[in-house]
Structure formats: structure tokens, C-alpha cells
Scaffold this motif. Structure first.
Motif, PDB file in Angstrom:
ATOM      1  N   PHE A 201       0.822  -1.205   0.000  1.00  0.00           N
ATOM      2  CA  PHE A 201       0.000   0.000   0.000  1.00  0.00           C
ATOM      3  C   PHE A 201       0.855   1.254   0.000  1.00  0.00           C
ATOM      4  CE2 PHE A 201      -3.450  -2.802   0.753  1.00  0.00           C
ATOM      5  CZ  PHE A 201      -4.567  -2.120   0.334  1.00  0.00           C
ATOM      6  N   SER A 202       1.957   1.238   0.734  1.00  0.00           N
ATOM      7  CA  SER A 202       2.718   2.479   0.816  1.00  0.00           C
ATOM      8  C   SER A 202       3.644   2.652  -0.381  1.00  0.00           C
ATOM      9  CB  SER A 202       3.507   2.527   2.121  1.00  0.00           C
ATOM     10  OG  SER A 202       4.363   1.433   2.211  1.00  0.00           O
ATOM     11  N   ILE A 203       4.055   1.566  -1.012  1.00  0.00           N
ATOM     12  CA  ILE A 203       4.993   1.706  -2.126  1.00  0.00           C
ATOM     13  C   ILE A 203       4.264   1.669  -3.466  1.00  0.00           C
ATOM     14  CG2 ILE A 203       6.963   0.656  -3.288  1.00  0.00           C
ATOM     15  CD1 ILE A 203       7.775  -0.382  -0.457  1.00  0.00           C
ATOM     16  N   TYR A 424       8.182   7.170  -2.903  1.00  0.00           N
ATOM     17  CA  TYR A 424       9.051   7.541  -4.008  1.00  0.00           C
ATOM     18  C   TYR A 424       8.358   7.199  -5.310  1.00  0.00           C
ATOM     19  CZ  TYR A 424      13.142   7.934  -6.965  1.00  0.00           C
ATOM     20  OH  TYR A 424      14.008   8.289  -7.947  1.00  0.00           O
ATOM     21  N   VAL A 425       8.068   8.224  -6.081  1.00  0.00           N
ATOM     22  CA  VAL A 425       7.378   8.006  -7.343  1.00  0.00           C
ATOM     23  C   VAL A 425       8.330   8.359  -8.464  1.00  0.00           C
ATOM     24  CG1 VAL A 425       5.380   8.585  -8.726  1.00  0.00           C
ATOM     25  CG2 VAL A 425       5.223   8.633  -6.247  1.00  0.00           C
TER      26      VAL A 425
ATOM     27  N   ASN B 422       3.072  14.057   0.536  1.00  0.00           N
ATOM     28  CA  ASN B 422       4.460  13.840   0.903  1.00  0.00           C
ATOM     29  C   ASN B 422       5.262  13.133  -0.187  1.00  0.00           C
ATOM     30  OD1 ASN B 422       4.976  15.019   3.289  1.00  0.00           O
ATOM     31  ND2 ASN B 422       4.220  13.306   4.506  1.00  0.00           N
ATOM     32  N   ALA B 423       4.569  12.544  -1.124  1.00  0.00           N
ATOM     33  CA  ALA B 423       5.247  11.693  -2.091  1.00  0.00           C
ATOM     34  C   ALA B 423       6.249  12.511  -2.898  1.00  0.00           C
ATOM     35  CB  ALA B 423       4.230  11.061  -3.017  1.00  0.00           C
ATOM     36  N   MET B 424       7.396  11.890  -3.116  1.00  0.00           N
ATOM     37  CA  MET B 424       8.373  12.535  -3.974  1.00  0.00           C
ATOM     38  C   MET B 424       8.078  12.094  -5.388  1.00  0.00           C
ATOM     39  SD  MET B 424      11.939  11.869  -2.159  1.00  0.00           S
ATOM     40  CE  MET B 424      12.316  12.375  -0.526  1.00  0.00           C
TER      41      MET B 424
END
Lengths: 427, 427
Positions: A201-203, A424-425, B422-424
Motif C-alpha cells: 500500500f505504501s509503495i 518515491y514516485v 508527501n510523495a516525492m
């Protein structure tokens, strides 16, 4: 001939060291010395406190130590004030207060406090410490999981859920198979499964990590409580009577006075814990894997640039973190209590989180913090047996208070991994 | 997780504007409308609830005794298994419906509708606490400290309510104010620490939960504080009648005036967030604290105000519990998990006041129905926690729901960013 050198006079740049006076240690020492003074004068008690250092099964018997409460508290209060004054002098001279002094200060305070709190009673020192190690074990596993997860950049609020899932799975599997080792394995897998959800879910779905963590805790509490009520309690004999690990005394080390019974007459889970702490520390700071892990947690973009797959690194290390935390859950059922119960972790996951922060995201320091919290918690139960004047709730509050002071920057600098909590996207 | 102050300027956080997906204009306008409805947030919310209920049904069916018995001879008579699955799931959910909305077995409308009033009674604290969490979410803060805030609020309001006799409306008002103020202070501590020292509010609120719990637990065991006089139980005396919320629909139903307070709070929060100057600053800080600072807002003060209001609203939930639902004295379990439920309520309501109101009613229905489901069908009430957390997980990850139902994507990156500021995002 001379080269026309524009010789500037050799400027000797003297780098004068700026005098940084850190007044936090003397202030802290002073506050605790005053607390000690007030506690021991206002709540003055008298009598003889006996510290028993050996158990009856020890090979080498140490004599019990008797201490007069009035003498010990008076001497210690004087010493504490002296140390506070020395620390203030050091700060005035812009010198640091050495770590051993803080440790000595804490130890003296503790001895005086114990003597005072148990006036006229007997304190079994090995029992106090053995219990502390036992209570710390799940916290240590949980905080190792937290350290790994946060170092790789995923905030792990779900430690509580991982512990609970580990406890549940190990109880069920060990009961069915009657093999505690298989229970341990099941705990690892269960903790990992919780981590898979956290990681996925978070990644993958870039959901905020704190939200996923909080919700996962609720989900695991709900699931385990539901299954406990529906399946485990009606069939307790089949599903919820796991065999416990026996204590395995290590031959020579186990006979050392005090240290032996505390550290080397434990169950196999505790020995795994020693190995895990050392292994995590070594792996984090001495291996390529650890360097990559920390790079991903501090600066994912840079890590990505040099060819590290950020999200894959995160996924598998969060899973590893869950596996380690799951082991801690197994300690509840296979090491101490023996049977699973609803919400049996009772906030241990959050204390582990506190240990991660108080330990500044370092496996060794986090372990020490977890030991401290476990000790405070066991001290509370020992003191409530001997009838301490301090309400047990305040002892139980201690880890949480200490953590708030730590994050508020009153106890040293606390700095989280830079990218912890940030998805991180890559596009 | 702790943030440093001043926050280090991280160049990677200055996100390059994300170009919207090049939407191929192949469809007509009506198709576009359909696509927006299918991919929109309301549809996702509904589908998330459906998915979670299906998962709950599976869990109920798998653990059902009749299903297990029938699955033993699945291959000879598969119909039996399917019928047993249907019976288990349908029985449970019809009990849920009859326990939360309308009971067909009771004669007459006045008796039949009683479950709905129970739902609203359960929803009252959920709405208030959910609004509190929503205010913090809108300001970009995570208030995980609902439990502690509710407990100290209950302690303060309860102390006023059973110690100082006063005439009826005045006593109630003073008690409510005391409770709300206590909750606000407990929340404000976290806000203040975040503003002044940069301590992360998630950690501080989690730790304050436990400090509040042990504080109330201590006071409930202390004569002259919260413990009922002459009692040994950790429980407070009953509230004086002059401080209790009057029944809203007569003595026949449990629904009390606290529900009106919850409605008023919803309207007030709507006004605060959407119409007031302060609410605008809350949203601005929540959207981008750096920009808000540049625009001249005092971000630190906004953090403190937001946590004060958030804690106060959650305090109202604690007040509603002790002055409305359980007026015969409270123990340390009075928060009943509402502090954590509130997080799920706020997430389901997407942090919008009206959304939170209806999410609170939905979860109130799940709670009210959960107890009748436990009584009628033997399905443990913990299933509600599972359904609740699954709803939030699905809602938090729209791509997952879309993948399951094969729904169209209404523009990918914007949504990911909106979900998690918050996502980069690298470009």
C-alpha cells in the motif's frame, strides 16, 4: 632572478574553536538531583533494604547486600549534586559531559531509588533483571523491525500489528504441530504478511505510510480477536495450547553470577535475539546491503541515480522488518505467556516504536532503549509486589514520557532518516 | 520520523508540475460523465464498502460451523456448502441490518425503529472525534492521539459532573466545556511541541495516548480524585443528573442530546474549514506549509490552533460518552476504541465535515449492528474492526479498487499526488 610572486603574507588562519556550551546535561542532572532530594526527604523512609544477588540454583553464591535507606539516600543525593555541579563546571569550560558520567548518574539514582522504594524489604536482583530481559525481548525484536523499516524509508507504525500477528500465528501453528520451532517460523511468515500489506500500500499505491500503519494495526487486532473468539477459545486444546520453548542454559556462561541467569539461562528466542541485534547492526553499517538500504532511506533519488531499485529495496526490507518483528510476537506465546489472548501485545509495538526513536534509529541504541523500557516495566511489577510508595501507573508512563522528551530534543539530537515517510514516485 | 526545525530545504521536494495524462478525446461527453462517476471518489467509497463487506462475509462463512461441516462432503453435495455459506453470511448481515436500522421482529414502528436510534447513539462520539481528526488531516497533521484526548476529556468532564452540584443547564454546559478544554489541551501539547521543537505529532500523540491512559487509570484508583468514594474498583461515581445530556426522543430510546451537539459540531467545522479565515489558513498549511509561510501565515501557530481544535472536538466525543451514553460512572476503557475509529471515520469521510458525519453514522451502524450480530448469530463483534479497516484500506488505494472492478482511471498522477502530498515525484 625572481619570479614576481605576489606574495601575500602567509595568513595563518587560526580556526578558533567556537565555545559551544551545552547546558542540557547539567540542567538535566540538576533536575534529577532535586527530584531525588525531594523524594528522599519529603517521602523519607527508614529501614534496611536487602539486595539478593544470587538465586538458590547458582553455582557461585554471592552474599546478599544490606543497605540502610537513610545512609544510602543521603550519600547518593550528595553525590548527585556533586555530579551536577561538576557537569555545570564542564559546561562552563565548554567541555562535554562524558557518557560514563550520565550512566553513573543514572545508576546511582536507580540504586538509591530502589533502596528507598523497597525500604525494609528484599529485592531479588537476578529476578528483576531476568524479568526485564523477558519483557524487553518483544520490544527489541519490534524495534529492530522498526529500525530497518524506517532506515529504508517506510514509517512502521504497524509494529504492533506485526507483533500481534506473529503471536497469533505462532500460537496456532505450534499448538497444531506441537513443534515450537514451526511456530517460530509461522510467526516470521505472519509478520512478513503484515509487512507485505504495508509495503504494497505504501509503495505501490502510495498511500500515506502512517495511515496504512494505523489501519493495519486495527485490521490485525480485529482479525486476531475475531478468530480468537470464533475458533481459538472454543477449541483451546487443539488450537491454543502451544508448547513453550524450554530454557537452555549455556554451560559455562550460565554460571557467572548475576549475568549468567540474566543473559545465558534463557530460551532460544532470546539467543536468536542476541544474534539478530548483532546481525542487524553489522548488516546495516558494514555491508553493501546496509549501505544501499540507508541510501534509499536518506536520499532515494540519489540511490535511484546510481542504479538501486528504490521501491524493490524498500519492499523487501520492509518485509524483512516484519519478519523480525513477527519473531518478537512469537516470544509472547512461545516464550512467556503460553497461550494467545485478545490484544495480548497491549501496546508493546508502540513502546518498540518509542525505542526506535529514543535509540535514534540505531539498532544497538534501540536495543538499549528497549532494555531500559523493559526494565522500567518490570521494576514497576517488582515494586508493586514489595509495596512501593510510587504509583505503578507513573512507572508505566516512563517510556512514553522519555520518548516525548527525546523527540522534543531535550535528550540529545534526534534525527530521522531523511526520506522516512515519503513515498518515491519515479516517472 | 522527527522533523528538524528549520526544515532542511530539500530540492527534490520542489515537485515539477505533473502534466496531466494526455486524455484521448475519443469518447463523447456522456461517456466522459460516466467515466467521472465510475472513477470518482464517491463511487470508490461505495465500492470500498461493498468490497469490505464481501471480505467480511467470506470471513464469517469460512469460520462458520455449518459451512465447515457441509464442506466436509463438498464433492458429493456442493449445494449444501453453498447454502450454508449463504445462510451464514445472509444471517449475519440481516442481523447487522436489524440491529442497526430497523428491527422487523418487533411490533410497531416505535419499537422497530429503535435500532436506528442506537446507531445514532453510537455515531455521536464517532462523528465528534472524526471531525477532530479531519481538522488535523486538513492541516496536514496526523492526530493519532484520540484515545488520550478522549480519556482526559472524560476525566475532566466527569470530575465536574459528579463533584460540583449546579442547576441543570449550567452544570451540563460547564462539564462539557471542562471536557472539551481538557481534550484541547491534550491535543495542543502535541501541536505546541511540533511548533516549538519540531517533534513529530504522530509520535507525540501516540505517546500521549498512553500517558493519558495511565494518568486516568491512576486517578480512577485514587480516592478524592476520580474514584467513587468508598469503592475499591477503578471506576468513577455516577454523574449527577443535572450534568447528563437529556434524552432526545424520550426515555424509551438511548439517543441523547449529544447527537445534537454532534450535528452542531459538524456545521461549525464546515463553517470553520470552508468559510472562516482560520480554516483557510488550516487548508493552506495542509496543502503546502512552505507556501503558507511565504504567504505570511504563521505556520507554527496554525499547528497549535489546529491541534487545539482537533483535541477539543475529540474531547467532545469523550464527553458524549460519559454524559450521554454511559452515565453510571466510567472506567479507563471508556474510550472504547473510538479514538482510533475516528481516524477511519475521517478517512472514509475524506476529511470533509459532511462526509465525516455520514461516515460516522455508517460506522455507528456497524457498531450497533455488530453487537446484535454477536448476540443473534454468534459472530464476534470484532468483525466490525476488520470491515472498518478494510474499508479504509480500499478507500486509501483507489487504484486497487479500480483494478478489482476494472474501472477507468480519471487521470493518474494528479490523484496520487492529491492522496499523498508527501510523495516525492521525480520527473
Amino acid at each position: 632572478m625572481s619570479v614576481a610572486t605576489s606574495t601575500s603574507p602567509a595568513q595563518t588562519v587560526s580556526l578558533s574553536k567556537a565555545a559551544v556550551r551545552n547546558w542540557k546535561p547539567p540542567i538535566g542532572f540538576g533536575i534529577f538531583a532535586i527530584i531525588a532530594l525531594l523524594l528522599f526527604t519529603v517521602g523519607a523512609r527508614s529501614g534496611i533494604t536487602t539486595f539478593r544477588l544470587s538465586t538458590s540454583s547458582d553455582l557461585i553464591q554471592l552474599p546478599a547486600i544490606s543497605a540502610d535507606v537513610v545512609i544510602v539516600t543521603t550519600v547518593v543525593v550528595i553525590l548527585l549534586f556533586a555530579m551536577a555541579a561538576y557537569s555545570a563546571w564542564l559546561s562552563y569550560r565548554a567541555m562535554r559531559t562524558p557518557l560514563w558520567m550520565t550512566a553513573l548518574f543514572a545508576a546511582l539514582f536507580l540504586v538509591a531509588f530502589l533502596t528507598w522504594a523497597a525500604a525494609g524489604q528484599l529485592i531479588p536482583v537476578p529476578g528483576l533483571l531476568v524479568g526485564a530481559v523477558g519483557l524487553s525481548a518483544p520490544l527489541i525484536f519490534g524495534s529492530l523491525g522498526g529500525v530497518i523499516s524506517e532506515r529504508v524509508g517506510v514509517v512502521n507504525i504497524a509494529i504492533e500489528g506485526q507483533l500481534l500477528a506473529g503471536a497469533f500465528a505462532s500460537a496456532v501453528v505450534a499448538s497444531i504441530t506441537q513443534q515450537p520451532v514451526l511456530g517460530l517460523l509461522a510467526a516470521v511468515i505472519a509478520g512478513m504478511l503484515v509487512s507485505f500489506v504495508l509495503a504494497a500500500f505504501s509503495i505501490k499505491y502510495i498511500v500515506d505510510q502512517v495511515i496504512v500503519g494505523v489501519v493495519l494495526n486495527v485490521l490485525v487486532i480485529g482479525l486476531t480477536s475475531f478468530l480468537f473468539s470464533k475458533l481459538l477459545s472454543p477449541n483451546a486444546a487443539l488450537l491454543n495450547s502451544p508448547p513453550r520453548f524450554p530454557r537452555l542454559p549455556i554451560p559455562l556462561l550460565g554460571e557467572i553470577p548475576i549475568i549468567g541467569p540474566v543473559f545465558f539461562r534463557q530460551t532460544i528466542i532470546i539467543y536468536i535475539m542476541y544474534v539478530a541485534v548483532a546481525a542487524v547492526w553489522f548488516a546495516l553499517f558494514k555491508t553493501k546491503w546496509g549501505l544501499r538500504l540507508r541510501a534509499v532511506g536518506e536520499h532515494p533519488q540519489a540511490a535511484d541515480t546510481v542504479g538501486i531499485n528504490v521501491n524493490r529495496t524498500r519492499f523487501w526490507n520492509v518485509s524483512l522488518a516484519g519478519a523480525i518483528a513477527g519473531l518478537g510476537g512469537a516470544y509472547f506465546t512461545l516464550g512467556s505467556v503460553g497461550a494467545f489472548n485478545k490484544e495480548m501485545t497491549a501496546g508493546a509495538g508502540f513502546i518498540a516504536l518509542a525505542a526506535v526513536i529514543f535509540g535514534r534509529w540505531d539498532p544497538i541504541r534501540a536495543t538499549l532503549a528497549a532494555l531500559l523500557f523493559g526494565f522500567a516495566s518490570n521494576l514497576q511489577s517488582v515494586l508493586s509486589i514489595v509495596g512501593s510508595p510510587v504509583p505503578s501507573q507513573f512507572m508505566l508512563m516512563l517510556p512514553y514520557l522519555v520518548t516525548i522528551f527525546a523527540v522534543a530534543g531535550l535528550v540529545g539530537q534526534v534525527r530521522a532518516p531523511a526520506a522516512s515517510g515519503k513515498a518515491y514516485v519515479k516517472s | 520520523m522527527s522533523e528538524q526545525l528549520p526544515p532542511p530545504v530539500q530540492p527534490e521536494e520542489t515537485v515539477t508540475p505533473v502534466t496531466p495524462e494526455p486524455e484521448t478525446q475519443e469518447g463523447s461527453r456522456s461517456q466522459q460523465v460516466l467515466r467521472d462517476i465510475l472513477g470518482g471518489s464517491a463511487m470508490i467509497s461505495v465500492l470500498a464498502v461493498v468490497l469490505a463487506l464481501i471480505a467480511g462475509a467470506i470471513l464469517i462463512a469460512v469460520t462458520d460451523k455449518n459451512v465447515q461441516a457441509a464442506s466436509g462432503y463438498f464433492f458429493s453435495r456442493p449445494g449444501d456448502t453453498l447454502k450454508a455459506i449463504w445462510d451464514a453470511a445472509a444471517g449475519a448481515y440481516s442481523a447487522l441490518f436489524q440491529g442497526s436500522i430497523y428491527n422487523f421482529r418487533r411490533p410497531g414502528f416505535a419499537d422497530g425503529i429503535k435500532p436506528l436510534t442506537e446507531t445514532l447513539t453510537f455515531a455521536t462520539p464517532l462523528i465528534a472525534a472524526g471531525l477532530g481528526v479531519a481538522v488535523s488531516f486538513r492541516t496536514g497533521l496526523f492526530n493519532i492521539g484520540g484515545r488520550g484526548q478522549m480519556l482526559v476529556a472524560a476525566g475532566a468532564a466527569g470530575y465536574v459532573a459528579f463533584t460540583f452540584p449546579m442547576p441543570f443547564p449550567l452544570h451540563l454546559i460547564v462539564a462539557v466545556i471542562a471536557g472539551v478544554a481538557a481534550g484541547a489541551i491534550w491535543g495542543g501539547i502535541a501541536g505546541l511541541l511540533k511548533a516549538r521543537t519540531g517533534a513529530h505529532e504522530v509520535i507525540v500523540t501516540i505517546m500521549l495516548n498512553y500517558i493519558g491512559l495511565y494518568l486516568i487509570s491512576y486517578l480512577l484508583r485514587t480516592q478524592g480524585a476520580l474514584q467513587a468514594p468508598g469503592s475499591n474498583n477503578p471506576k468513577s461515581p455516577a454523574m449527577l443528573p443535572s450534568a447528563v445530556f437529556p434524552d432526545l426522543l424520550g426515555a424509551k430510546y438511548n439517543l441523547h442530546w449529544g447527537f445534537i451537539f454532534a450535528i452542531a459540531a459538524t456545521v461549525w467545522v464546515w463553517y470553520l474549514i470552508n468559510r472562516s479565515n482560520l480554516g483557510f489558513q488550516f487548508r493552506a498549511v495542509g496543502a503546502n506549509p512552505h507556501a503558507a509561510r511565504v504567504a505570511g501565515m504563521n505556520v507554527k501557530n496554525i499547528y497549535v490552533y489546529a491541534m487545539l481544535i482537533s483535541g477539543g472536538l475529540i474531547g467532545l466525543a469523550g464527553v458524549a460518552q460519559i454524559l450521554g451514553t454511559v452515565t453510571t460512572g466510567f472506567s479507563e476503557g471508556i474510550d472504547a476504541g473510538i479514538g482510533f475509529d475516528a481516524i477511519t471515520v475521517a478517512l472514509l469521510g475524506r476529511s470533509k465535515p459532511v462526509g465525516v458525519f455520514f461516515a460516522g453514522i455508517l460506522f455507528g451502524a456497524l457498531k450497533a449492528g455488530g453487537y446484535s450480530m454477536q448476540a443473534a448469530q454468534g459472530v464476534p463483534v470484532d468483525i466490525v474492526l476488520v470491515v472498518q479497516s478494510l474499508i479504509v484500506l480500499f478507500i486509501a488505494a483507489p487504484p486497487l479498487v479500480r483494478a478489482i472492478f476494472r474501472l477507468p482511471v480519471p487521470g493518474s498522477m494528479r490523484r496520487a499526488k492529491a492522496l499523498n502530498p508527501n510523495a516525492m515525484v521525480t520527473k
